[in-house]
Design a protein around this motif. Structure first.
Motif, PDB file in Angstrom:
ATOM      1  N   ASP A 252       0.839  -1.202   0.000  1.00 10.05           N
ATOM      2  CA  ASP A 252       0.000   0.000   0.000  1.00 10.05           C
ATOM      3  C   ASP A 252       0.874   1.252   0.000  1.00 10.05           C
ATOM      4  OD1 ASP A 252       0.614  -1.171   2.520  1.00 10.05           O
ATOM      5  OD2 ASP A 252      -0.753   0.184   3.549  1.00 10.05           O
ATOM      6  N   GLY A 253       2.038   1.187   0.671  1.00 12.95           N
ATOM      7  CA  GLY A 253       2.942   2.328   0.642  1.00 12.95           C
ATOM      8  C   GLY A 253       3.478   2.593  -0.750  1.00 12.95           C
ATOM      9  N   GLY A 254       3.825   1.541  -1.478  1.00 10.22           N
ATOM     10  CA  GLY A 254       4.369   1.693  -2.815  1.00 10.22           C
ATOM     11  C   GLY A 254       3.326   2.113  -3.834  1.00 10.22           C
ATOM     12  N   PHE A 255       2.133   1.523  -3.759  1.00  6.10           N
ATOM     13  CA  PHE A 255       1.124   1.801  -4.772  1.00  6.10           C
ATOM     14  C   PHE A 255       0.664   3.257  -4.719  1.00  6.10           C
ATOM     15  CE2 PHE A 255      -3.204   1.608  -6.613  1.00  6.10           C
ATOM     16  CZ  PHE A 255      -2.851   1.118  -7.865  1.00  6.10           C
ATOM     17  N   GLY A 256       0.676   3.843  -3.533  1.00  7.64           N
ATOM     18  CA  GLY A 256       0.220   5.217  -3.388  1.00  7.64           C
ATOM     19  C   GLY A 256       1.037   6.220  -4.193  1.00  7.64           C
ATOM     20  N   TYR A 257       2.279   5.878  -4.511  1.00  7.90           N
ATOM     21  CA  TYR A 257       3.131   6.807  -5.253  1.00  7.90           C
ATOM     22  C   TYR A 257       2.618   7.056  -6.672  1.00  7.90           C
ATOM     23  CZ  TYR A 257       6.982   7.021  -1.878  1.00  7.90           C
ATOM     24  OH  TYR A 257       7.750   7.267  -0.777  1.00  7.90           O
ATOM     25  N   HIS A 258       2.059   6.037  -7.308  1.00  8.00           N
ATOM     26  CA  HIS A 258       1.720   6.148  -8.726  1.00  8.00           C
ATOM     27  C   HIS A 258       0.278   5.699  -8.997  1.00  8.00           C
ATOM     28  CE1 HIS A 258       5.774   7.233  -9.816  1.00  8.00           C
ATOM     29  NE2 HIS A 258       6.250   6.175  -9.188  1.00  8.00           N
ATOM     30  N   VAL A 259      -0.605   5.930  -8.040  1.00  7.70           N
ATOM     31  CA  VAL A 259      -1.991   5.502  -8.220  1.00  7.70           C
ATOM     32  C   VAL A 259      -2.622   6.168  -9.439  1.00  7.70           C
ATOM     33  CG1 VAL A 259      -2.912   7.291  -6.680  1.00  7.70           C
ATOM     34  CG2 VAL A 259      -4.182   5.145  -6.995  1.00  7.70           C
ATOM     35  N   GLY A 260      -2.147   7.352  -9.800  1.00  9.38           N
ATOM     36  CA  GLY A 260      -2.700   8.052 -10.956  1.00  9.38           C
ATOM     37  C   GLY A 260      -2.483   7.336 -12.273  1.00  9.38           C
ATOM     38  N   GLU A 261      -1.536   6.384 -12.304  1.00 12.97           N
ATOM     39  CA  GLU A 261      -1.302   5.641 -13.541  1.00 12.97           C
ATOM     40  C   GLU A 261      -2.431   4.661 -13.851  1.00 12.97           C
ATOM     41  OE1 GLU A 261       0.864   6.761 -15.487  1.00 12.97           O
ATOM     42  OE2 GLU A 261       1.687   8.072 -13.944  1.00 12.97           O
ATOM     43  N   LEU A 262      -3.399   4.545 -12.940  1.00 14.50           N
ATOM     44  CA  LEU A 262      -4.602   3.778 -13.278  1.00 14.50           C
ATOM     45  C   LEU A 262      -5.305   4.413 -14.481  1.00 14.50           C
ATOM     46  CD1 LEU A 262      -6.021   3.013  -9.726  1.00 14.50           C
ATOM     47  CD2 LEU A 262      -5.177   1.329 -11.383  1.00 14.50           C
ATOM     48  N   GLU A 263      -5.248   5.743 -14.545  1.00 15.54           N
ATOM     49  CA  GLU A 263      -5.847   6.414 -15.695  1.00 15.54           C
ATOM     50  C   GLU A 263      -5.090   6.061 -16.974  1.00 15.54           C
ATOM     51  OE1 GLU A 263      -6.307   9.208 -18.860  1.00 15.54           O
ATOM     52  OE2 GLU A 263      -4.472   9.013 -17.662  1.00 15.54           O
ATOM     53  N   THR A 264      -3.758   6.017 -16.882  1.00 15.49           N
ATOM     54  CA  THR A 264      -2.951   5.628 -18.045  1.00 15.49           C
ATOM     55  C   THR A 264      -3.318   4.224 -18.503  1.00 15.49           C
ATOM     56  OG1 THR A 264      -1.117   6.973 -17.222  1.00 15.49           O
ATOM     57  CG2 THR A 264      -0.593   5.324 -18.896  1.00 15.49           C
ATOM     58  N   ALA A 265      -3.396   3.304 -17.544  1.00 17.32           N
ATOM     59  CA  ALA A 265      -3.713   1.916 -17.878  1.00 17.32           C
ATOM     60  C   ALA A 265      -5.090   1.800 -18.526  1.00 17.32           C
ATOM     61  CB  ALA A 265      -3.653   1.054 -16.619  1.00 17.32           C
ATOM     62  N   ARG A 266      -6.061   2.570 -18.008  1.00 22.76           N
ATOM     63  CA  ARG A 266      -7.403   2.531 -18.606  1.00 22.76           C
ATOM     64  C   ARG A 266      -7.392   3.141 -20.005  1.00 22.76           C
ATOM     65  NH1 ARG A 266     -12.760   5.960 -16.639  1.00 22.76           N
ATOM     66  NH2 ARG A 266     -14.060   5.359 -18.425  1.00 22.76           N
ATOM     67  N   ARG A 267      -6.746   4.294 -20.153  1.00 22.57           N
ATOM     68  CA  ARG A 267      -6.760   5.000 -21.432  1.00 22.57           C
ATOM     69  C   ARG A 267      -6.079   4.200 -22.536  1.00 22.57           C
ATOM     70  NH1 ARG A 267      -2.724   8.560 -22.212  1.00 22.57           N
ATOM     71  NH2 ARG A 267      -2.647   8.912 -19.946  1.00 22.57           N
ATOM     72  N   LEU A 268      -4.982   3.518 -22.173  1.00 27.40           N
ATOM     73  CA  LEU A 268      -4.242   2.756 -23.164  1.00 27.40           C
ATOM     74  C   LEU A 268      -4.647   1.287 -23.226  1.00 27.40           C
ATOM     75  CD1 LEU A 268      -0.656   4.244 -22.653  1.00 27.40           C
ATOM     76  CD2 LEU A 268      -2.426   4.933 -24.280  1.00 27.40           C
ATOM     77  N   GLY A 269      -5.548   0.880 -22.327  1.00 24.91           N
ATOM     78  CA  GLY A 269      -6.025  -0.497 -22.341  1.00 24.91           C
ATOM     79  C   GLY A 269      -4.930  -1.506 -22.031  1.00 24.91           C
ATOM     80  N   ILE A 270      -4.261  -1.322 -20.886  1.00 28.01           N
ATOM     81  CA  ILE A 270      -3.144  -2.209 -20.513  1.00 28.01           C
ATOM     82  C   ILE A 270      -3.616  -3.132 -19.379  1.00 28.01           C
ATOM     83  CG2 ILE A 270      -0.719  -2.314 -19.841  1.00 28.01           C
ATOM     84  CD1 ILE A 270      -0.479   0.624 -20.646  1.00 28.01           C
TER      85      ILE A 270
END
Length: 367
Positions: A252-270
């Motif tokens: 949970d400590g690590g994921f919080g750093y880049h949680v915004g990349e969920l948008e990247t993953a959704r937008r690019l379909g990864i």
């Protein structure tokens, strides 16, 4: 090497870079020598092979470190023998003979004095070693080595039994789920063609020591520093190898750093699978303070209860929060079938200490 009674092969990332995994396994079989790996070398030999004994160093299996400590010869192939694989340069005995093979000449003798230093690509070295054995005609797989490997296999079996015991704390009997239960499901259900991307700290320790590679060359990538690296790296790994399952293991400590990349993953379909080992803390720091300094600083260590599965759904991707092994298994199976990035927020026990050497001076390691 032929004269050693307790030799061990330490395989590093150079074996992967040379695509020399089959040659490594063949040499180990011919010499009848146990193989351990650095984290970067994990998968250089399938970990279900009878001569594979897991990862060594700071993040490691305890019995695997003991194999190196007891060795009278270390054959290091494609590893710089740096601080992580040698547990801050304390793992190799002072009187051990070292045959060090690396393509980078500057690595030879840099961290340890070597008996023999060989500048070579790992694959070229292994091929020529096989040719040397062919011309020599002797059988280096002595009865003494066979007896030692059998004894080491008993240690490995005891370690696996202890791991299975710890994995029994899967959240179904009133106890909090342990990370071993999560990795047990991953071991049983992840496809053989899986790339594991592990975040630094406990996430790398748990997955590095407990995940069982079922084939050689299975990709295992670990952050060298930089907490939070694993999730964006997993997205890159999936883009590079779209036909493989890609699994990110983080905290949970690590994921919080880049949680915004969920948008990247959704937008690019990864479609990567993200497993968050969520103990609502920076547990590595907590346990260092607790066991080595006797003073805990909750303001530094403890997080509020953040539902990362709900956050994932708010980003428009899949998310599920689980607290038991069966729940995790169902969520993991669904995630593997999904064409969307999936976050599995796995609640685990805060007091579960990773398979690291940091506390060996004050407690006996569980694994």
């Amino acid at each position: 090497v032929a004269g050693a009674q307790r030799p061990v092969i330490v395989a590093g990332n150079g074996v992967h870079l040379a695509r020399a995994q089959p040659a490594l396994a063949a040499l180990a079989e011919r010499l009848h020598v146990p193989v351990v790996t650095s984290l970067a070398g994990k998968g250089a030999i399938a970990e279900q092979h009878e001569l594979a004994f897991g990862t060594v160093g700071r993040y490691s299996r305890r019995y695997a470190n003991d194999i190196v400590r007891e060795a009278d010869l270390v054959l290091a192939i494609g590893s710089r023998l740096g601080g992580l694989v040698t547990d801050s340069y304390r793992l190799l005995p002072s009187n051990v003979s070292i045959v060090h093979v690396d393509i980078d000449e500057s690595a030879l003798g840099y961290n340890y004095p070597v008996t023999v230093g060989i500048q070579a690509d790992a694959g070229a070295f292994l091929d020529q070693y096989h040719q040397l054995l062919d011309s020599d005609g002797t059988d280096p797989a002595t009865d003494a080595r066979r007896k030692r490997v059998a004894e080491l296999a008993e240690r490995r079996a005891a370690w696996n039994a202890r791991r299975a015991e710890l994995a029994g704390a899967d959240g179904t009997d009133g106890r909090e789920m342990r990370p071993e239960a999560v990795l047990d499901v991953i071991n049983r259900r992840a496809p053989a063609e899986t790339t594991i991307v592990a975040d630094t700290g406990y996430a790398a320790a748990w997955s590095g020591a407990l995940f069982q590679t079922r084939r050689s060359a299975q990709d295992f990538l670990r952050a060298d520093g930089s907490l939070g690296w694993a999730f964006p790296a997993a997205l890159g790994a999936k883009l590079a190898a779209p036909d493989q399952s890609v699994l990110c293991v983080t905290g949970d400590g690590g994921f919080g750093y880049h949680v915004g990349e969920l948008e990247t993953a959704r937008r690019l379909g990864i479609p990567v699978v993200v497993v968050i080992l969520n103990n609502q803390s920076l547990a590595f720091e907590l346990h260092v303070q607790q066991h080595l300094y006797g003073t805990v600083v909750p303001a530094v260590d403890d997080f509020v209860d953040v539902d990362y599965a709900a956050i994932a759904r708010a980003f428009g991707v899949e998310g599920q929060r689980v607290s038991t092994g069966p729940e995790f298994g169902e969520a993991f199976d669904k995630a593997l079938r999904s064409d969307s990035v999936t976050v599995i927020d796995a609640l685990i026990a805060k007091d579960a200490i990773g398979p690291v050497t940091r506390y060996d001076s004050v407690r006996e390691r569980e694994l």
